[in-house]
Scaffold this active site. Structure first.
Site, PDB file in Angstrom:
ATOM      1  N   ASP A  19       0.828  -1.214   0.000  1.00  0.00           N
ATOM      2  CA  ASP A  19       0.000   0.000   0.000  1.00  0.00           C
ATOM      3  C   ASP A  19       0.860   1.261   0.000  1.00  0.00           C
ATOM      4  O   ASP A  19       1.993   1.251   0.502  1.00  0.00           O
ATOM      5  CB  ASP A  19      -0.919  -0.026   1.239  1.00  0.00           C
ATOM      6  CG  ASP A  19      -2.073   0.945   1.102  1.00  0.00           C
ATOM      7  OD1 ASP A  19      -2.384   1.378  -0.023  1.00  0.00           O
ATOM      8  OD2 ASP A  19      -2.674   1.280   2.146  1.00  0.00           O
ATOM      9  N   GLY A  20       0.321   2.327  -0.553  1.00  0.00           N
ATOM     10  CA  GLY A  20       0.973   3.636  -0.492  1.00  0.00           C
ATOM     11  C   GLY A  20       1.533   4.141  -1.814  1.00  0.00           C
ATOM     12  O   GLY A  20       2.224   5.165  -1.842  1.00  0.00           O
ATOM     13  N   ARG A  23       0.147   7.738  -2.597  1.00  0.00           N
ATOM     14  CA  ARG A  23       0.744   8.783  -1.760  1.00  0.00           C
ATOM     15  C   ARG A  23       2.208   9.021  -2.130  1.00  0.00           C
ATOM     16  O   ARG A  23       2.696  10.144  -2.098  1.00  0.00           O
ATOM     17  CB  ARG A  23       0.622   8.399  -0.273  1.00  0.00           C
ATOM     18  CG  ARG A  23      -0.744   8.752   0.300  1.00  0.00           C
ATOM     19  CD  ARG A  23      -1.025   8.015   1.572  1.00  0.00           C
ATOM     20  NE  ARG A  23      -1.406   6.629   1.298  1.00  0.00           N
ATOM     21  CZ  ARG A  23      -1.512   5.686   2.223  1.00  0.00           C
ATOM     22  NH1 ARG A  23      -1.218   5.970   3.482  1.00  0.00           N
ATOM     23  NH2 ARG A  23      -1.898   4.472   1.902  1.00  0.00           N
ATOM     24  N   HIS A  36       2.370   3.409  -9.052  1.00  0.00           N
ATOM     25  CA  HIS A  36       2.222   1.983  -9.389  1.00  0.00           C
ATOM     26  C   HIS A  36       3.412   1.514 -10.241  1.00  0.00           C
ATOM     27  O   HIS A  36       3.936   0.426 -10.043  1.00  0.00           O
ATOM     28  CB  HIS A  36       0.910   1.734 -10.140  1.00  0.00           C
ATOM     29  CG  HIS A  36      -0.309   2.120  -9.357  1.00  0.00           C
ATOM     30  ND1 HIS A  36      -0.471   1.777  -8.031  1.00  0.00           N
ATOM     31  CD2 HIS A  36      -1.421   2.825  -9.688  1.00  0.00           C
ATOM     32  CE1 HIS A  36      -1.625   2.249  -7.600  1.00  0.00           C
ATOM     33  NE2 HIS A  36      -2.223   2.902  -8.583  1.00  0.00           N
ATOM     34  N   SER A  64      -7.524  -5.533  -5.261  1.00  0.00           N
ATOM     35  CA  SER A  64      -8.661  -6.062  -4.496  1.00  0.00           C
ATOM     36  C   SER A  64      -9.947  -5.924  -5.307  1.00  0.00           C
ATOM     37  O   SER A  64     -10.020  -5.119  -6.254  1.00  0.00           O
ATOM     38  CB  SER A  64      -8.812  -5.297  -3.177  1.00  0.00           C
ATOM     39  OG  SER A  64      -9.367  -4.013  -3.400  1.00  0.00           O
ATOM     40  N   GLU A  66     -12.475  -4.488  -4.395  1.00  0.00           N
ATOM     41  CA  GLU A  66     -12.942  -3.110  -4.206  1.00  0.00           C
ATOM     42  C   GLU A  66     -12.159  -2.115  -5.072  1.00  0.00           C
ATOM     43  O   GLU A  66     -12.642  -1.015  -5.340  1.00  0.00           O
ATOM     44  CB  GLU A  66     -12.821  -2.707  -2.731  1.00  0.00           C
ATOM     45  CG  GLU A  66     -13.827  -3.394  -1.809  1.00  0.00           C
ATOM     46  CD  GLU A  66     -13.524  -4.857  -1.526  1.00  0.00           C
ATOM     47  OE1 GLU A  66     -12.352  -5.277  -1.694  1.00  0.00           O
ATOM     48  OE2 GLU A  66     -14.464  -5.600  -1.157  1.00  0.00           O
ATOM     49  N   ARG A  70     -12.080   2.277  -8.335  1.00  0.00           N
ATOM     50  CA  ARG A  70     -11.206   3.442  -8.556  1.00  0.00           C
ATOM     51  C   ARG A  70     -11.485   4.067  -9.931  1.00  0.00           C
ATOM     52  O   ARG A  70     -12.121   3.434 -10.781  1.00  0.00           O
ATOM     53  CB  ARG A  70      -9.739   2.998  -8.475  1.00  0.00           C
ATOM     54  CG  ARG A  70      -9.379   2.605  -7.061  1.00  0.00           C
ATOM     55  CD  ARG A  70      -7.905   2.379  -6.923  1.00  0.00           C
ATOM     56  NE  ARG A  70      -7.596   2.061  -5.529  1.00  0.00           N
ATOM     57  CZ  ARG A  70      -6.395   2.102  -4.998  1.00  0.00           C
ATOM     58  NH1 ARG A  70      -5.362   2.431  -5.753  1.00  0.00           N
ATOM     59  NH2 ARG A  70      -6.210   1.817  -3.730  1.00  0.00           N
ATOM     60  N   LEU A 130      10.691 -20.640  -3.930  1.00  0.00           N
ATOM     61  CA  LEU A 130       9.562 -19.850  -3.427  1.00  0.00           C
ATOM     62  C   LEU A 130       8.332 -19.979  -4.328  1.00  0.00           C
ATOM     63  O   LEU A 130       8.459 -20.007  -5.548  1.00  0.00           O
ATOM     64  CB  LEU A 130       9.994 -18.372  -3.387  1.00  0.00           C
ATOM     65  CG  LEU A 130       8.940 -17.333  -3.011  1.00  0.00           C
ATOM     66  CD1 LEU A 130       8.611 -17.421  -1.528  1.00  0.00           C
ATOM     67  CD2 LEU A 130       9.423 -15.918  -3.353  1.00  0.00           C
ATOM     68  N   ARG A 193      -5.228  -1.568   8.982  1.00  0.00           N
ATOM     69  CA  ARG A 193      -6.417  -2.365   8.658  1.00  0.00           C
ATOM     70  C   ARG A 193      -6.046  -3.479   7.685  1.00  0.00           C
ATOM     71  O   ARG A 193      -4.986  -3.449   7.071  1.00  0.00           O
ATOM     72  CB  ARG A 193      -7.532  -1.484   8.083  1.00  0.00           C
ATOM     73  CG  ARG A 193      -7.115  -0.641   6.889  1.00  0.00           C
ATOM     74  CD  ARG A 193      -8.304   0.153   6.333  1.00  0.00           C
ATOM     75  NE  ARG A 193      -7.862   1.079   5.309  1.00  0.00           N
ATOM     76  CZ  ARG A 193      -7.604   2.377   5.527  1.00  0.00           C
ATOM     77  NH1 ARG A 193      -7.784   2.900   6.720  1.00  0.00           N
ATOM     78  NH2 ARG A 193      -7.179   3.134   4.542  1.00  0.00           N
ATOM     79  N   SER A 195      -8.235  -4.585   5.149  1.00  0.00           N
ATOM     80  CA  SER A 195      -8.813  -4.306   3.815  1.00  0.00           C
ATOM     81  C   SER A 195      -9.218  -5.567   3.039  1.00  0.00           C
ATOM     82  O   SER A 195      -8.873  -5.726   1.871  1.00  0.00           O
ATOM     83  CB  SER A 195      -7.839  -3.457   2.978  1.00  0.00           C
ATOM     84  OG  SER A 195      -7.557  -2.244   3.627  1.00  0.00           O
TER      85      SER A 195
END
Ligand code: IPE
Ligand code: IPE
Ligand code: MG
Length: 245
Positions: A19-20, A23, A36, A64, A66, A70, A130, A193, A195
């Site tokens: 996230d972020g 910003r 991004h 997500s 949600e 956007r 991995l 959170r 989310s």
């Protein structure tokens, strides 16, 4: 920092809410999409960081359910970025012996994303290091509801008796079947959170929130998070004396 880690107490599964980005871009006076675009380096750093430590599973929350809400221009840029990133990063995955997989409502992604994703999953399927799990068009509630629907259909068709419902059966209907629950969940950008991420699976996961914005996240930050995890006492509802070994 890496030297301080206890290699016998590494999380087998790390999940990250990346996230972020918006910003980060805003701080530079740029459009959100620029954030991004600059997030890919961080993805590479955590992937390689986990691969080199011997972490078995890394789940990255990339989009997500949600996030469809956007602005259209941002959603389109994110979908485009997904395609270009898979193209550009597949060599890094091969080099690091990483196999790619995805969780979420993948069928509802745009055709070219689905296609690229499928190709990269196939190409990397023989890798034994991995496992990188991309959560795409994912939400915890969506996942729980689709499992509930499958279970209801099994009962309705007579394949399952309600008395046979168990934790094992339930987990086999989730998109994370055969993947252990994450021991550590990292969220960047300081938000406290979850989310709608892995709601069932994080029941006893250790949460680590860092103020670092995702495009600035590097493997040192990953090492810091793991070190913090190693200093936690995981009690699983018991008392301290019971879990001390
Ligand atoms: C995370 O960064 C990336 C996605 C959710 C796709 P954001 O785009 O949410 O960035 P902020 O939270 O607005 O800064
Ligand atoms: C969570 O970040 C989703 C991803 C990182 C893909 P958001 O930025 O969408 O979450 P909220 O809106 O701050 O809760
Ligand atoms: Mg955000």
């Amino acid at each position: 920092m890496k030297d301080k880690l206890d290699h016998n107490n590494l999380p087998a599964h790390i999940a990250v809410i990346m996230d972020g980005n918006g910003r980060w871009a805003k701080k530079q006076g740029a459009a959100r999409v620029f954030g991004h675009q600059n997030a890919i380096e961080a993805v590479r750093e955590v992937t390689e960081g986990c691969a080199e430590l011997g972490v078995k599973y890394l789940t990255l929350y990339a989009f997500s359910t949600e996030n469809w809400g956007r602005p259209k221009i941002e959603v389109e840029a994110l979908m485009q970025l997904l395609v270009t990133t898979i193209n550009s990063e597949v060599d890094t995955l091969m080099k690091n012996n990483v196999s790619l997989t995805a969780i979420g409502d993948i069928d509802s992604l745009p055709g070219d994303c689905k296609q690229k994703l499928k190709e990269a999953i196939e190409l990397t399927s023989g890798n034994t290091g991995l496992t990188l799990i991309l959560a795409l068009n994912y939400s915890g509630r969506w996942e729980i509801l689709q499992a509930a629907k499958q279970m209801a259909e099994m009962v309705e068709s007579g394949k399952l008796d309600a008395t046979q419902v168990s934790q094992e059966l339930w987990e086999s209907l989730l998109s994370t079947k055969n993947i252990p629950d994450p021991e550590l969940l990292i969220r960047t950008s300081g938000e406290m959170r979850v989310s709608n991420f892995l709601l069932w699976q994080i029941a006893y996961t250790e949460l680590y929130v860092t103020p670092v914005l995702w495009p600035d996240f590097r493997r040192e930050h990953l090492h810091e998070a793991i070190l913090a995890y190693q200093q936690r006492e995981r009690r699983f509802g018991k008392i301290s004396e019971q879990v001390k070994s």
